[in-house]
Enzyme design. Structure first.
Site, PDB file in Angstrom:
ATOM      1  N   GLY A  53       2.960  -4.905  19.623  1.00 59.07           N
ATOM      2  CA  GLY A  53       3.015  -5.378  18.247  1.00 59.07           C
ATOM      3  C   GLY A  53       2.448  -4.396  17.248  1.00 59.07           C
ATOM      4  N   GLY A  94       0.104 -11.240  20.281  1.00 55.89           N
ATOM      5  CA  GLY A  94       0.225  -9.880  20.782  1.00 55.89           C
ATOM      6  C   GLY A  94      -0.554  -9.785  22.076  1.00 55.89           C
ATOM      7  N   GLY A 117      -3.865 -11.908  23.068  1.00 57.28           N
ATOM      8  CA  GLY A 117      -3.352 -13.261  23.091  1.00 57.28           C
ATOM      9  C   GLY A 117      -2.809 -13.728  21.762  1.00 57.28           C
ATOM     10  N   ALA A 131      -3.567 -15.717  17.685  1.00 58.46           N
ATOM     11  CA  ALA A 131      -4.481 -15.998  16.576  1.00 58.46           C
ATOM     12  C   ALA A 131      -3.827 -17.028  15.675  1.00 58.46           C
ATOM     13  CB  ALA A 131      -4.793 -14.722  15.797  1.00 58.46           C
ATOM     14  N   CYS A 151       1.997  -7.631  10.837  1.00 53.27           N
ATOM     15  CA  CYS A 151       2.949  -7.595  11.952  1.00 53.27           C
ATOM     16  C   CYS A 151       4.218  -6.838  11.597  1.00 53.27           C
ATOM     17  CB  CYS A 151       3.278  -9.009  12.435  1.00 53.27           C
ATOM     18  SG  CYS A 151       1.813  -9.930  12.948  1.00 53.27           S
TER      19      CYS A 151
END
Length: 232
Positions: free
Chosen positions: A75, A149, A160, A162, A178
């Site tokens: 990402g 991500g 992980g 958010a 992103c």
């Protein structure tokens, strides 16, 4: 997958590098089968994290008021900080490893969580994370409420998701979050018009993440103690 162990880091925001160091330690131990599948849950001090696909045009043009840390997940650049529930599953994945399926599991956990607050999250083709439909009254396209991500190394996950609960959304104005410039970010609080803190969201996320990962059950451990041990 067997039982999960949830480790809440406490109400004090965690500096990013402390959380990352703990992730790496736990990852090594999980690879060695020294610990059970463990999920870290925390709020970070304000930080921008830049994944491996971050381009120069995605980064802040000037001092954004928080560190920018280049990390080893997929990402692009995003923000973490107080009011955002950040979740790091340090879990062993089943063979054959399917990273896309794993990302979909994380998305499904978020979609189930925010549904409990009356929000209809969905996926957007070609983009990761969880989104809300456009709000014609605001003239926006989709609104992103959760970023995802991850990295899989030696069959064990790191990093992980958010989920924006009651964080200050103006932090996103300083980057191209992103790598997406044609949408907006939002939070549960912004959508509901009332304060929805991390503490209110966390139990729902734990339940939905365990379901998405196929865990038989879950328990809790002292995350603050894990963090103190990592510092030592």
């Amino acid at each position: 997958m067997s039982d999960l162990v949830y480790a809440w880091m406490g109400d004090t925001p965690v500096p990013y590098h402390q959380g990352w160091d703990l992730q790496k330690r736990l990852h090594e131990r999980r690879v060695a089968d020294d610990v059970a599948d463990t999920v870290l849950l925390l709020e970070h001090e304000p930080v921008y994290t830049a994944g491996k696909r971050t381009g120069a045009w995605d980064r802040p043009l000037s001092d954004p008021g928080a560190p920018v840390v280049d990390i080893d997940r997929g990402g692009k650049i995003t923000w973490h900080g107080p009011g955002q529930l950040t979740v790091y599953p340090i879990v062993r994945l089943r063979d054959p490893i399917d990273v896309i399926a794993y990302v979909r599991m994380l998305e499904e956990a978020v979609i189930g969580t925010i549904a409990e607050f009356g929000l209809a999250g969905r996926r957007v083709e070609g983009r990761t994370g969880v989104w809300l439909d456009a709000d014609p009254g605001r003239g926006l396209i989709e609104r992103k409420i959760a970023a995802i991500g991850c990295r899989i190394a030696r069959k064990v996950g790191m990093h992980g998701l958010a989920l924006n609960c009651d964080n200050d959304l103006s932090w996103y104005d300083r980057i191209v979050p992103c790598g997406i410039s044609d949408a907006d970010t939002t939070s549960i609080t912004a959508e509901l018009g009332r304060d929805v803190p991390v503490s209110e969201v966390r139990p729902h996320l734990e339940r939905h993440l365990a379901d998405a990962l196929g865990a038989k059950g879950y328990s809790h451990t002292d995350g603050a103690g894990l963090l103190a041990g990592a510092r030592g």
